[in-house]
Design a protein around this motif. Sequence first.
Motif, PDB file in Angstrom:
ATOM      1  N   GLY A 196       0.847  -1.182   0.000  1.00 16.83           N
ATOM      2  CA  GLY A 196       0.000   0.000   0.000  1.00 16.83           C
ATOM      3  C   GLY A 196       0.889   1.240   0.000  1.00 16.83           C
ATOM      4  O   GLY A 196       2.125   1.145   0.047  1.00 16.83           O
TER       5      GLY A 196
ATOM      6  N   ASP B 136      -0.218   0.255  -4.265  1.00 13.79           N
ATOM      7  CA  ASP B 136      -1.619   0.657  -4.292  1.00 13.79           C
ATOM      8  C   ASP B 136      -1.804   2.029  -3.672  1.00 13.79           C
ATOM      9  O   ASP B 136      -1.376   2.282  -2.553  1.00 13.79           O
TER      10      ASP B 136
ATOM     11  N   ASP C  88      -3.811   4.757  -1.789  1.00  5.94           N
ATOM     12  CA  ASP C  88      -4.782   4.605  -0.704  1.00  5.94           C
ATOM     13  C   ASP C  88      -6.212   4.888  -1.118  1.00  5.94           C
ATOM     14  O   ASP C  88      -7.146   4.329  -0.575  1.00  5.94           O
TER      15      ASP C  88
END
Length: 583
Positions: A316, A561, A563
């Motif tokens: 992330g 990724d 958020d």
Amino acid sequence: MTFYFTGIRSFPKLWKSNPYLGLGPGHSSLSVFLKDCYGIKNQEKWFSLKTVCPQNTKAMNLLVAKARYVRKKDEGSSKQVSADSHMFAAGAAKKRSQMNPLSKEHVLPPVKNIFQLPTKPLNSEEWDKLKEDFKEKANFENWIISQMIKCHSSVDVAKSVLAWVAAKNNGIVGYDLLVKYLYLCVFHKQTSEIIDVYEIMKARYKRLESGAYTLLIRGLIHTDRWREALLLLEDIKKVMIPSKKNYNDCIQGALFHQDVNVAWNLYQELLGHDIVPMLETLKAFFDFGKDMKGDQYSNKLQDILLYLRNNQLYPGESFAHSIKTWFESVPGEHWKGQFTTIQQSGQCLGCGKTVESIHLSSEEYEFLKEKIMRDVIDGGDQYKKTTPQELKRFQNFVKYHPPFDIVIDGLNVAKMFPKARESQVLLDVVSQLAKQNLQVLVLGRKHMLKQNSRWRKDDMEKVQKQASFFFADNISEDDPFLLYATLHSGNHCKFITKDLMRDHKACLPDAKTQRLFFKWQQGHQLAIVSKHPGSKVTFQHILIYDTVVQTTGDSWHIPYDDDVVERYSYEVPTKWLCLHRKT
Ligand SMILES: [Zn+2]
């Protein structure tokens, strides 16, 4: 009489009696409740005394889904979804679903308001009165504390419920209430209360169910008694494999208390159970690594990155920041990191290097082809919808044709533009491809040859002049034929369907084959973005690079990724962390 419940230690009698196996009627809902509030997995058959009511689970899931939807909507409004130029880009499916007015997410009813909970501790009379107001609740005590969990009420208020219950029941507080109280203590990080509940449970019960173990572990890791969390983990192991959350908590506790060896051992143990670790756990190793010097620790962090690669996992946003910070902290190596994107050509905008190609090596291709032929086409359920005769007819058809360049799911493509005539859409697509001298195969159904307003004979005759055609029985599934013809034609062959073929992915035997299938699909599935009557058909470009963690030794490229972008499992991130050594 006013009776304030001031400290558990002063009421040892409170927790006596109530034999462990006689858990109250609320127990069946407890694990579901905690699961949803706290992400505790309900996999522990060993501890469940009653099965969970399916209706409860459904209702809970709906509530959780609603909450998630509301949150995502809020986040979405604050930042625009990043540009997605290909079908597999993170967030692209979400966008597609928002364009569809029938999307399930848009018909959810509004969330109902719940009543105002007490904000300060109440005495027994006040609780009695409140209970009277909620006569219709079968188990008021359990209900009210559940509401408190939802609203994260203060520990003091919850404690006054326990004191009131204890006063009424000769000092007995049910297991469920106790665990829910523990939940609130852990949520508010009330360490001394957590230790008190822990002592009571240790004295009262020989063994707990995993919801309580999970809460106690999470509560203890921030205290001086964090090593006892490891003992609780051992207790869990006696009956089941601990969850990734249990391992995460213990590893974080160990790192927090500078015991690196314990942390790595737990991590190895987790991998040994074939559990996919939480990204949070991996991030913790990087965060802690900033203060660690030496090759040993450094090599282990690189192993984590390779684990991400092999399992097609993506960090992330905050994890990506931790990775960057760690690299830049390694003394003497001069790493420099930047957040960037990759151009359509596969070139990194940060350093200009070209990232790995999406194309499968010939070994990978042969491996995938063999697996799909065997598991999806011969063995898969899909083919049960066709007959062995039709399968044979199709295999012969493919065998006696030269390899195709493009295989089209005719029915699926024809229906892409509901306002246009189906045979016209198909003709436009096929004509455009045929003009480029591509060998095209159209898979169709027999009903497409019957003249009607959607399927005109003259259109279909034109299509058949420009492409090879295979007409299956009207009941057959197209996908297996599509896969077979495309794979049989070779690594260069592409296919067109709107369908993302997720079902086939699910029936592939193992993670390695699934990953190869995903990679092959990204590199071989053509999508049509637009078509106006009589005008050119526009195809979405196919990714030519592979979105996966990768290294060349003196550089790392790590997709991550964002958020705020919700990515479906069959999409890939569009943002990258580029790391290279300054020379
Ligand atoms: Zn780069």
